[in-house]
Write an enzyme that holds these catalytic residues in place. Sequence first.
Site, mmCIF file in Angstrom:
data_model
loop_
_atom_site.group_PDB
_atom_site.id
_atom_site.type_symbol
_atom_site.label_atom_id
_atom_site.label_comp_id
_atom_site.label_asym_id
_atom_site.label_seq_id
_atom_site.Cartn_x
_atom_site.Cartn_y
_atom_site.Cartn_z
ATOM 1 N N ARG A 140 -9.183 41.302 20.697
ATOM 2 C CA ARG A 140 -8.371 40.147 20.064
ATOM 3 C C ARG A 140 -7.850 41.131 19.578
ATOM 4 N NH1 ARG A 140 -12.209 36.599 19.896
ATOM 5 N NH2 ARG A 140 -13.761 37.840 18.092
ATOM 6 N N PHE B 10 -7.604 29.245 26.534
ATOM 7 C CA PHE B 10 -9.045 28.879 26.037
ATOM 8 C C PHE B 10 -9.299 29.658 24.872
ATOM 9 C CE2 PHE B 10 -7.850 29.165 30.994
ATOM 10 C CZ PHE B 10 -8.929 28.712 31.361
ATOM 11 N N ASP C 231 -6.375 24.495 23.796
ATOM 12 C CA ASP C 231 -8.048 24.316 24.847
ATOM 13 C C ASP C 231 -8.454 22.983 25.226
ATOM 14 O OD1 ASP C 231 -10.523 26.377 23.971
ATOM 15 O OD2 ASP C 231 -10.991 24.161 24.314
ATOM 16 N N SER C 232 -9.691 22.445 25.862
ATOM 17 C CA SER C 232 -9.638 20.935 25.879
ATOM 18 C C SER C 232 -10.182 20.558 25.087
ATOM 19 C CB SER C 232 -10.245 21.266 27.198
ATOM 20 O OG SER C 232 -10.990 21.831 27.578
ATOM 21 N N ALA D 276 -6.546 23.859 30.453
ATOM 22 C CA ALA D 276 -5.481 25.088 30.847
ATOM 23 C C ALA D 276 -4.515 25.367 32.203
ATOM 24 C CB ALA D 276 -6.387 26.293 30.368
ATOM 25 N N ASP E 280 -9.003 33.644 28.468
ATOM 26 C CA ASP E 280 -10.437 34.139 27.925
ATOM 27 C C ASP E 280 -11.151 32.933 28.286
ATOM 28 O OD1 ASP E 280 -12.303 35.219 27.209
ATOM 29 O OD2 ASP E 280 -11.846 34.935 25.043
ATOM 30 N N CYS F 144 -16.647 36.830 31.423
ATOM 31 C CA CYS F 144 -17.228 36.453 30.515
ATOM 32 C C CYS F 144 -18.611 35.956 31.793
ATOM 33 C CB CYS F 144 -17.679 35.928 30.272
ATOM 34 S SG CYS F 144 -17.188 34.614 29.130
#
Length: 390
Positions: A208, A223, A244-245, A272, A292, A332
């Site tokens: 970040r 995200f 974001d959802s 997204a 991300d 990730c």
Amino acid sequence: MSDAAVISARGARRWLGGHPWIFKSDVVRPPAGPAGGAPVTDPSGRPLGVALWSPTSEISLRFVSRQMDAALDQAWWRERLAAALARRAELLDAGTNACRLVHGEGDGLPSLVVDRYDRWLVVQLLSAGLEAFRAPVITALGELTGAEGILARNDVSVRAREGLPRAVELLSGAVPETVEVREHGVRYLAAPHTGQKTGAFLDQREARLLAGTVSRGRALDLFSYHGSFALHLATRADHVRAVDSSAAALARAAENAALNGRTNIECVEADAFDFLRDEERAGARYETIVLDPPAFAKNRASISGALRGYREINRRAMRLLAPGGFLYTASCSYHVGKDDFLGMLGLAAGESGRRMILRAVTGQPTDHPEVLTIPETGYLKGALVEAGTD
Ligand code: SAH
């Protein structure tokens, strides 16, 4: 060592090669007692050390010491935990009040996660063998950190595989619903009781900061969750859209923007994939983009589908970049390795029709240490890429 557990020659080689996990199929004679510590030998009686014993798990034993006589008493845990904490001392002095204090196997403390949020700790005890040592671990953590409260986020599915109950439990003192995290000049609220992981994504702290330093113009944080990338982007960008959802995640993102006095962050509730497609159709351009996403590959079987997903969002994001613009992109998924990730980025760049320059490859921050012989300690990789101007 007549009462020691015995593991196969293959299991012994694994431990001697630097990996602490022994699977059920390599246990020749299980430990006699209940879940807890157990001395272990190879088939010829050669002492291998002491391991945490999980009777119902596929990972039966997790070695914690090469010493056959390691006591695993209060003093032993205290010493092991103190070493992990010492590894982070400089980090906590340098611009943040939240970091991971114990990263499981990465700190020689298998199946233990400890995150510090200012004056409070959030822990996860992820194996039956470790659960048996809850009291000495929590006591030592309290003494070493002076924490005002310790919360266990033991509501994770791996606990079920260990035959352990899943619950969020307050283990000592009190832990507030939200904790203000300071992160290199930005502030955001972590949610220890209800947030993802232990309340925030501490593992992206350095990324970040990096994304914030290259940010400018119109920026996009896809995200976004609680908007922590968006907050860093907003320090230099004119305008940031946090996508974001989850409406609940975005409500917290808006709260975080207000906490920082930011009026240049716009929250957008959208999928997204759809958002990127629509923006591409509309011919939009952004100077800075962050991708991300959550782990697309939850297991080995979903790797190829996950790579297709990563490739699609990266290709689309690259097409949206203004000439000279920057994309910070991450994965990730443990099952998608560094090479797979960089290979996928190369394919996405080829399909984007843009010249993309790899400016940095990133990994886990120093408070999430990766052990070279334990691949499972590493899962996060990222890249900073720049769009060519020609
Ligand atoms: N960047 C964040 C962490 C992101 S976690 C940070 O640094 O703190 C992943 C986020 O992706 C979650 O908030 C989840 O709600 C969101 N998400 C998952 N699938 C999505 C999708 N298809 N479209 C948009 N957001 C999605």
